[in-house]
Design a protein around this motif. Structure first.
Motif, PDB file in Angstrom:
ATOM      1  N   ARG A 101       0.863  -1.188   0.000  1.00 53.36           N
ATOM      2  CA  ARG A 101       0.000   0.000   0.000  1.00 53.36           C
ATOM      3  C   ARG A 101       0.892   1.228   0.000  1.00 53.36           C
ATOM      4  NH1 ARG A 101      -3.048   3.487   3.469  1.00 53.36           N
ATOM      5  NH2 ARG A 101      -5.028   4.015   2.448  1.00 53.36           N
ATOM      6  N   LEU A 102       0.813   1.992  -1.063  1.00 50.56           N
ATOM      7  CA  LEU A 102       1.661   3.159  -1.251  1.00 50.56           C
ATOM      8  C   LEU A 102       0.872   4.419  -0.907  1.00 50.56           C
ATOM      9  CD1 LEU A 102       2.653   0.829  -3.266  1.00 50.56           C
ATOM     10  CD2 LEU A 102       3.909   2.659  -4.397  1.00 50.56           C
ATOM     11  N   VAL A 103       1.409   5.218  -0.014  1.00 43.57           N
ATOM     12  CA  VAL A 103       0.730   6.436   0.445  1.00 43.57           C
ATOM     13  C   VAL A 103       1.563   7.642   0.031  1.00 43.57           C
ATOM     14  CG1 VAL A 103      -0.080   7.729   2.447  1.00 43.57           C
ATOM     15  CG2 VAL A 103      -0.350   5.238   2.373  1.00 43.57           C
ATOM     16  N   ASN A 104       0.950   8.543  -0.714  1.00 43.21           N
ATOM     17  CA  ASN A 104       1.616   9.765  -1.177  1.00 43.21           C
ATOM     18  C   ASN A 104       1.737  10.751  -0.015  1.00 43.21           C
ATOM     19  OD1 ASN A 104       2.588  11.993  -2.513  1.00 43.21           O
ATOM     20  ND2 ASN A 104       0.891  12.130  -4.001  1.00 43.21           N
ATOM     21  N   ASN A 105       2.951  11.189   0.267  1.00 43.17           N
ATOM     22  CA  ASN A 105       3.192  12.128   1.362  1.00 43.17           C
ATOM     23  C   ASN A 105       3.108  13.590   0.931  1.00 43.17           C
ATOM     24  OD1 ASN A 105       3.784   9.937   3.119  1.00 43.17           O
ATOM     25  ND2 ASN A 105       5.877   9.852   2.315  1.00 43.17           N
ATOM     26  N   ARG A 106       2.842  13.831  -0.352  1.00 41.18           N
ATOM     27  CA  ARG A 106       2.904  15.199  -0.886  1.00 41.18           C
ATOM     28  C   ARG A 106       1.524  15.671  -1.346  1.00 41.18           C
ATOM     29  NH1 ARG A 106       8.530  14.844  -4.462  1.00 41.18           N
ATOM     30  NH2 ARG A 106       9.929  14.681  -2.652  1.00 41.18           N
ATOM     31  N   PRO A 107       1.349  17.005  -1.474  1.00 39.92           N
ATOM     32  CA  PRO A 107       0.051  17.565  -1.887  1.00 39.92           C
ATOM     33  C   PRO A 107      -0.131  17.581  -3.401  1.00 39.92           C
ATOM     34  CG  PRO A 107       1.530  19.342  -1.318  1.00 39.92           C
ATOM     35  CD  PRO A 107       2.278  18.075  -1.036  1.00 39.92           C
ATOM     36  N   VAL A 108       0.760  16.951  -4.133  1.00 42.12           N
ATOM     37  CA  VAL A 108       0.664  16.881  -5.594  1.00 42.12           C
ATOM     38  C   VAL A 108       0.763  15.420  -6.016  1.00 42.12           C
ATOM     39  CG1 VAL A 108       1.651  19.182  -5.922  1.00 42.12           C
ATOM     40  CG2 VAL A 108       3.164  17.185  -5.821  1.00 42.12           C
TER      41      VAL A 108
END
Length: 650
Positions: A101-108
């Motif tokens: 499960r890959l979670v994006n840490n950025r707002p883009v």
């Protein structure tokens, strides 16, 4: 994350050993990694990269029902990782399933580039051991075939065919070979992660072992974990009732043991083809039915989980010897030592496909059969297995040696096991100076088992089979065995039983823990049993944690020797039950407390074996470097402790 330990997952005859990042590197030797099913490694390489590099491990892999770790692409304090990978892995029968499960840490939005290199060497477990043996495999062929959602690895040799299928959802963008010399392939993904969003990648590795049914498909680690949790809960049940004044740690050790026993159950088949689940011996080398190990495990667990005994007895009855086959030690009526399903056993390059090199499994089969009847009140099983029980008795007299030599004996097998009692390593049955005894060898504890088996089977013959003449014969044989055992085995100088008699009838004069088994079987009278019980608690035998296999101070003693100085929890469980049987309550409590305190140092899971160093030398139990964990008869040892303590308070 240097120094992080491997994680081992086990269920239904399949186990996986995974590194701190959830990966597999194809190690050999004392601690191989990979996915193992039916004595073969079905996954030997499983290497993840993120954004073209090995990930950083924020949380190393750990867990029991599933392995969980947290990974990120390499980053810095000023430029932290763009996304985080939460990795979960679980096993079921023949299957490793994984969720990334890959979670994006950025707002883009972010594109995650993942690559997974996979391979299967299909190595037989006997090839992976560090014993420097080599096995010819003429005509063996490895191949790999790409398909839309992954790759399948195939191994062929003669009539042997095994496969491992790697499947992914979503399907990889590309699957390509890594090099020309092996079958390793790399699977690539480009996963789009929305701003502060997530994506999942599901993977499954399915082992299609030669001669085995195709495994059931498992959709995700969560599904595998849920199935295992339900199965484990059904087996472990409510906490076991503790006796008044029970020592601290007993309840936790029993709970830990039951949980491990649930995981170590493997499929087996009964005499009428019925499907069974029986306790296997242990991880990593012995995840299969073992006569002696499964019998002792079932005996220890009998008051609490009698279904283990029933399954073990039926599985061993189904594999009982019927002919003379010197290559694998088979003899009519003899109970099997171990069952193997691997390639080398199939081609008889090792004798262990169905190997009978055990002097004690046959009498222990009879002991468990009567014990089951006694504990449950159910006479159906002992009536059903009358033919197999009589065949086992006949083996003890005929091929086992009671008729010819008066004792159960074994002849060392140069192609299999040199020693065929529970101390089955080479050199374990030794004289005081360390010289290995030469056969035919009569080890002490096996005579006790034989005595107990004769007494118990006589009782069965009289009360269930309605054969008083047969019962009379067995009772007479038991009484005569008891009389000559004391005459031939008791050493007047040390005032202690010999470890064995060698082929010339000489007393093998090492002072060994095997003597404690004589208290459990009842072959010694009360006076001699009391001497043995008290002697075993002297400092040269008792380390403070447990009784050593060999008393320290003897020339052959070594605290790190497998059977010549270490301490085995299951060995101590038999000693403990014997002490309790003989009314040596103080000695029994001392052993019980030592085992429980050792257990507390191992997360309440007793290891297969511990080094023989005393508590005065080190305040914690020193591990034995090659110990199996989990291991069935060690897992069942707390249950034997509970039984002994309950008996002393009743």
């Amino acid at each position: 994350m240097n120094g992080a330990a491997d994680t081992t997952l086990v269920r239904a005859g399949t186990f996986a050993v995974l590194g701190p990042d959830g990966g597999v590197g194809g190690r050999r030797g004392t601690s191989p990694d990979g996915l193992f099913h039916r004595d073969a490694r079905h996954l030997s390489r499983w290497t993840l990269t993120v954004d073209g590099a090995a990930p950083d491990v924020l949380v190393p892999s750990g867990g029991e029902a599933s392995a969980l770790c947290v990974l990120t692409p390499p980053g810095t304090r000023d430029e932290p990782a763009a996304y985080t990978v939460f990795r979960e892995q679980a096993v079921d029968c023949g299957v490793l399933t994984e969720c990334l499960r890959l979670v994006n840490n950025r707002p883009v939005p972010v594109t995650a580039v993942l690559s997974l290199t996979a391979d299967a060497d299909f190595a037989d477990q006997f090839e992976l051991r560090s014993d420097k043996r080599r096995y010819e495999k003429d005509g063996a062929r490895h191949s790999a075939a790409v398909h839309p959602d992954g790759v399948t690895f195939t191994y062929e040799r003669g009539d042997w065919l095994s496969r491992t299928a790697v499947c992914a959802s979503p399907a990889p963008a590309a699957v390509r070979p890594v090099g020309e010399r092996d079958t390793a392939h790399r699977l690539d993904w480009h996963l789009e992660l929305p701003a502060h969003g997530a994506a999942e990648l599901l993977l499954s590795v399915t082992a299609y072992a030669h001669g085995a049914p195709a495994p059931a498909l498992v959709g995700s680690p969560a599904e595998a974990v849920a199935e295992q949790a339900a199965d484990t809960s059904a087996f472990t049940g409510a906490p076991l009732p503790m006796p008044p004044g029970a020592p601290g740690g007993l309840a936790a050790a029993c709970a830990r043991g039951l949980s491990d026993l649930a995981a170590l159950r493997v499929p087996a088949t009964g005499p009428d083809g019925e499907r069974l689940r029986v306790p296997a011996a242990g991880i990593p080398w012995f995840l299969t039915l073992f006569g002696r190990d499964s019998l002792f495990t079932s005996l220890f667990a009998l008051p609490y989980r009698p279904e283990l005994a029933e399954g073990t007895l039926l599985a061993l009855a189904a594999t009982q010897g019927t002919v003379h086959d010197a290559g694998r030690g088979e003899q009519p009526g003899r109970i099997v030592h171990e069952i193997r399903h691997g390639e080398l056993a199939h081609f008889r390059q090792v004798p262990y496909g169905r190997y009978y090199g055990s002097v004690d499994a046959t009498p222990l089969f009879l002991v468990l059969l009567d014990s089951y009847t006694e504990a449950t009140g159910d006479r159906t099983l002992v009536a059903r297995l009358e033919r197999e029980a009589r065949a086992a008795v006949s083996w003890m007299f005929r091929d086992g040696g009671l008729d010819d030599s008066g004792y159960l004996v074994y002849t060392p097998d140069p192609q299999g096991l040199v020693n065929q009692n529970w101390k089955d390593s080479e050199g374990a049955i030794c004289f005081l100076d360390g010289t290995q005894a030469e056969g035919p060898i009569a080890v002490a504890e096996a005579q006790g088992y034989a005595y107990d088996a004769l007494v118990r089977t006589a009782r069965t013959a009289r009360s269930v089979w309605d054969d008083p003449a047969y019962a009379d014969r067995l009772e007479k044989a038991a009484a005569e065995l008891r009389e000559r055992f004391l005459r031939d085995f008791w050493m007047t100088g040390p005032d202690f039983p010999a470890l064995a008699l060698d082929g010339r009838g000489r007393q093998v004069d090492s002072l060994a823990s095997d003597a404690g088994h004589l208290l459990w079987s009842g072959i010694l009278d009360g006076r001699h049993a009391e001497r043995v019980g008290r002697r075993l608690l002297e400092p040269d035998f008792f380390s403070g944690w447990a009784v050593r296999t060999l008393a320290s101070g003897q020339p052959a003693y070594h605290p790190l020797s497998y059977h010549r100085g270490t301490s085995w929890p299951h060995d101590n469980a038999v000693v403990l039950l014997g002490l309790a049987r003989c009314g040596l309550d103080d000695e029994a409590r001392t052993v019980a407390l030592g085992l429980l305190e050792a257990s507390a140092h191992h997360g309440h899971r007793l290891p297969e074996v511990m080094a023989g160093y005393s508590r005065a030398q080190h305040p914690r139990p020193v591990p034995y470097p090659h110990s199996c964990s989990p291991q069935a008869w060690a897992a069942a040892t707390p249950l034997a402790v509970l039984t002994a303590l309950r008996g002393m308070t009743d």
